[in-house]
Scaffold this active site. Structure first.
Site: not given
Length: 389
Positions: A238, A241-243, A246
């Site tokens: 996860q 995808e979060e990075r 961002a």
């Protein structure tokens, strides 16, 4: 080619929505320290934007990651960092593992309403003593028959004061720290879940961020995402995808601040000429625009690799690191050129300066990004001795 005419059509629809439904209210929501997440998410869900790359069976569009990337980049047109972050938690932080590994039952119960905008989601990883050091979390989910009984607490939880459920990372055994964790969907109305307080932050003001306690919270084991003990692995996935989110979400936001700074410095006079006429100013702004383009190229390359099924840990880590560093440098330089007005909360550069500071902390601090990269390069001291992968 990463984007097509279909992407452009979706982009225009999102731009129209942001201009009509979000930006006119941003100042009000920033002053209030919260925005109406259920109302806004329902509108986004009705337009299909909360499930662009989620499974069709649960209300998603079933598209590839390029559409999620397009959305993240376009959210940078929102005139604050908080609301894009809150939306990103819903789409790219709290639900990717649920969509990929959740059972049909748990996806129907939690993913489908999150995609529709009926539920607001949050992700529960960080704790007061374990932020970027995910392996050190203490929150525990003890097995009791067909249930887990959860005790502990989570900190800095975006959407936490309004969320309907939390995607919770908790220790489900006493085994090795990388194999004793599980991701569990916990309804926030469950007995024993307490939103202790809404946190007062330096930036990201319109996003509600909470501290949450769990006191003998009982949830069925069927709420677990995927296999027991695989939560750390799922969360690391996860994070990729979060990075990427961002990195993508800051691109247009940075370009907006550069544009606003050009306009302000062109009209502001000092010592007989505009501030923009000083070579140090217009050269620096050109350098910053170049840096944004370089970050965009890196982010797009990482997205293409993700779509191709490649491991994007290295590229996503680099993009996240660069996004945080660039946000700090760019907003600091631009604020300086605004002079005294840059120090006023009423100016967009001041808000950007406060909001972008989180990028180097949330989702893994810069130092963690550098550690990951050094480990992959084989330059981390003691790596061979420890036998780390």
């Amino acid at each position: 080619m990463l984007f097509t005419a279909d992407h452009d059509e979706a982009r225009r629809a999102l731009q129209k929505f942001i201009a009509a439904e979000i930006n006119p209210h941003v100042d009000e929501w920033e002053d209030a320290g919260i925005f109406p997440a259920h109302e806004l998410f329902k509108k986004l869900g009705s337009l299909g934007f909360l499930g662009l790359n989620k499974p069709v069976d649960y209300g998603g569009q079933g598209l590839d990651y390029s559409y999620a990337l397009m959305m993240a980049e376009e959210l940078g047109a929102i005139r604050c960092g908080a609301i894009p972050m809150a939306i990103g938690v819903q789409t790219d932080m709290a639900t990717p593992a649920l969509a990929r590994f959740g059972s049909d039952e748990v996806r129907k119960e939690f993913l489908a309403p999150a995609i529709a905008g009926d539920y607001v989601a949050c992700i529960g990883v960080s704790e007061p003593g374990a932020g970027s050091d995910v392996a050190s979390i203490k929150t525990a989910a003890r097995s009791d028959g067909d249930d887990y009984v959860i005790n502990g607490g989570k900190m800095w939880i975006t959407n936490g004061a309004q969320a309907d459920f939390i995607c919770l990372l908790a220790n489900t055994s006493d085994g090795p720290v990388h194999r004793n964790k599980s991701l569990i969907c916990v309804p926030m109305k469950t007995k024993g879940v307490q939103v202790a307080r809404k946190l007062d932050k330096m930036g990201m003001r319109s996003s509600d961020t909470a501290q949450i306690f769990f006191d003998d919270v009982r949830v069925p084991k069927r709420n677990r995402i995927g296999a027991e003990g695989e939560g750390f692995t799922y969360q690391m996935m996860q994070f990729q995808e979060e990075r990427l989110w961002a990195a993508a979400a800051c691109l247009k936001a940075h370009e907006f601040i550069i544009g606003e700074t050009i306009e302000y410095t062109r009209n502001r006079k000092a010592f007989g000429r505009s501030i923009l006429d000083n070579q140090v100013v217009h050269f620096k702004l050109a350098e910053m625009q170049t840096e944004v383009e370089l970050l965009r190229a890196l982010t797009y390359r990482a997205a293409e690799a993700l779509i191709a099924g490649e491991d994007v840990t290295r590229l996503a880590t680099m993009a996240k690191l660069k996004a945080g560093r660039l946000g700090r440098e760019l907003t600091d330089a631009c604020l300086q050129y605004w002079g005294g007005m840059g120090f006023m909360n009423e100016t967009p550069v001041s808000r950007a300066y406060r909001d972008t500071r989180l990028t180097s902390i949330g989702g893994g601090a810069d130092e963690v990004m550098l550690t990951i990269l050094c480990k992959m390069m084989g330059t981390l001291p003691g790596l061979a001795k420890r036998g780390d992968a």
